[in-house]
Design an enzyme around this catalytic site. Structure first.
Site, short mmCIF file in Angstrom:
data_model
loop_
_atom_site.label_atom_id
_atom_site.label_comp_id
_atom_site.label_asym_id
_atom_site.label_seq_id
_atom_site.Cartn_x
_atom_site.Cartn_y
_atom_site.Cartn_z
N GLY A 85 22.44 19.94 13.80
CA GLY A 85 22.68 21.20 12.85
C GLY A 85 22.91 22.41 14.16
O GLY A 85 22.96 22.22 15.27
N SER A 86 23.44 23.37 13.37
CA SER A 86 23.71 24.40 14.37
C SER A 86 22.45 25.09 15.23
O SER A 86 22.86 25.48 16.20
CB SER A 86 24.39 25.61 13.35
OG SER A 86 23.40 25.97 12.52
N ALA A 136 15.62 22.62 10.37
CA ALA A 136 15.23 22.31 8.90
C ALA A 136 16.11 23.29 8.28
O ALA A 136 16.42 24.41 8.42
CB ALA A 136 13.64 22.50 8.69
N LYS A 147 15.28 18.73 5.19
CA LYS A 147 16.31 18.34 6.01
C LYS A 147 17.28 17.54 5.56
O LYS A 147 17.19 16.93 4.38
CB LYS A 147 15.67 17.87 7.11
CG LYS A 147 14.44 18.58 7.77
CD LYS A 147 14.13 18.03 9.30
CE LYS A 147 15.35 17.19 10.28
NZ LYS A 147 16.41 18.15 10.50
N GLY A 148 18.44 17.70 6.18
CA GLY A 148 19.65 16.89 5.73
C GLY A 148 20.90 17.61 5.23
O GLY A 148 21.83 17.12 4.88
N GLY A 149 20.79 18.94 5.52
CA GLY A 149 22.00 19.79 5.07
C GLY A 149 22.98 19.40 5.99
O GLY A 149 24.36 19.38 5.48
N GLY A 150 23.08 18.82 7.05
CA GLY A 150 24.10 18.40 8.00
C GLY A 150 24.36 16.86 7.86
O GLY A 150 25.12 16.29 8.49
N GLU A 175 17.69 11.41 11.85
CA GLU A 175 16.43 12.21 12.43
C GLU A 175 15.14 12.00 12.02
O GLU A 175 14.32 11.86 12.89
CB GLU A 175 16.64 13.63 11.51
CG GLU A 175 17.91 14.42 11.86
CD GLU A 175 18.46 15.59 11.14
OE1 GLU A 175 19.27 16.36 11.50
OE2 GLU A 175 17.83 15.62 10.09
C1 5RP Z 1 20.70 18.25 9.67
C2 5RP Z 1 19.63 18.88 9.54
C3 5RP Z 1 19.54 20.20 9.92
O1 5RP Z 1 18.38 20.38 11.00
C4 5RP Z 1 19.33 21.31 9.08
O2 5RP Z 1 20.42 21.19 8.08
C5 5RP Z 1 19.40 22.81 9.63
O3 5RP Z 1 20.53 23.02 10.06
P1 5RP Z 1 21.06 24.42 10.75
O4 5RP Z 1 20.40 24.59 11.89
O5 5RP Z 1 22.56 24.24 11.04
O6 5RP Z 1 20.71 25.56 9.71
O7 5RP Z 1 18.47 18.37 8.92
O8 5RP Z 1 20.84 17.05 8.90
#
Ligand code: 5RP
Length: 228
Positions: free
Chosen positions: A29-30, A87, A98-101, A107
């Protein structure tokens, strides 16, 4: 401070959590990309990284940090004392969505292989109750409708993530509208369904430490009973 600056502040603070000379577990993630960028200047402090996504691995290599194979590290009996990841939501008990990416499965695997889970977030990710962020569920493609139907019967509104295939060759269902009263119970239940690879609830085993960056500064919180 904008959100990216807050992510950078949390990522930078995570450097203090590392164990000198040890392998580090790295999420996705970012916010984690900011962590990798911060680690670049101190890469001599780590013995390499175990990564949870192809994208993080690429960035680690570009930063001059060796990416190690998890199986090999564990077979050698080497320790990975700290895992750093972001997260999408985190609650007061340090349970997460989690899992937005889309990297949730790797993970969860890498986090399980490591010692302390250090979660890095900007304050917008902190919630009183999990579930506003649609819950990502990684599914085997042929089970997609089967799992989606069951999620609908639980009150969720699953949507296949368009144009996205995970590093494991699977699909993601993003599930809006779920009432998450018992995060660990829901995680256990969905984990049993045929075709579900991983549910993006990290509640049975949450974070040990969270680093939260807000315009007021950076705060560190440890879970009660955690390896703080
Ligand atoms: C990826 C994740 C990331 O940790 C979550 O999506 C947060 O991402 P970001 O730091 O870009 O806000 O779980 O699968």
């Amino acid at each position: 401070m904008d959100r990216n600056e807050l992510k950078r502040a949390a990522a930078h603070a995570a450097l203090d959590e590392l164990v000198e000379g040890a392998i580090v577990g790295v999420g996705s993630g970012s916010t984690v990309e900011s962590f990798i960028d911060a680690l670049r200047a101190r890469r001599e402090r780590v013995a390499g990284a175990v990564s949870s996504s192809e994208r993080s691995s690429e960035r680690l290599r570009a930063a001059g940090i060796e990416v190690l194979d998890l199986n090999r590290v564990l077979a050698q009996g080497r320790d990975i004392p700290v895992y750093v990841d972001g997260a999408d939501e985190i609650d007061g008990a340090l349970r997460m969505i989690k899992g937005g990416g889309g990297a949730l499965t790797r993970e969860k695997i890498v986090a399980a292989a490591c010692g302390r889970f250090v979660c890095i977030v900007d304050a917008s990710k902190c919630v009183a109750r999990l579930g506003r962020f649609p819950l990502p569920v990684e599914v085997i493609p042929m089970a997609c409708e089967l799992v989606a139907g069951r999620l609908r019967r639980l009150g969720g509104r699953p949507a296949v993530r368009e144009g996205f295939v995970t590093d494991n060759g699977n699909l993601i269902l993003d599930v809006a509208g779920l009432q998450i009263d018992d995060p660990a119970g829901l995680e256990s239940e969905l984990n049993q369904w045929p075709g579900v690879v991983t549910v993006g609830l990290f509640a049975r085993s949450g974070a040990d430490v969270v680093i939260i960056a807000s315009p007021e500064g950076v705060e560190r919180r440890a879970a009660s009973g955690a390896r703080a």
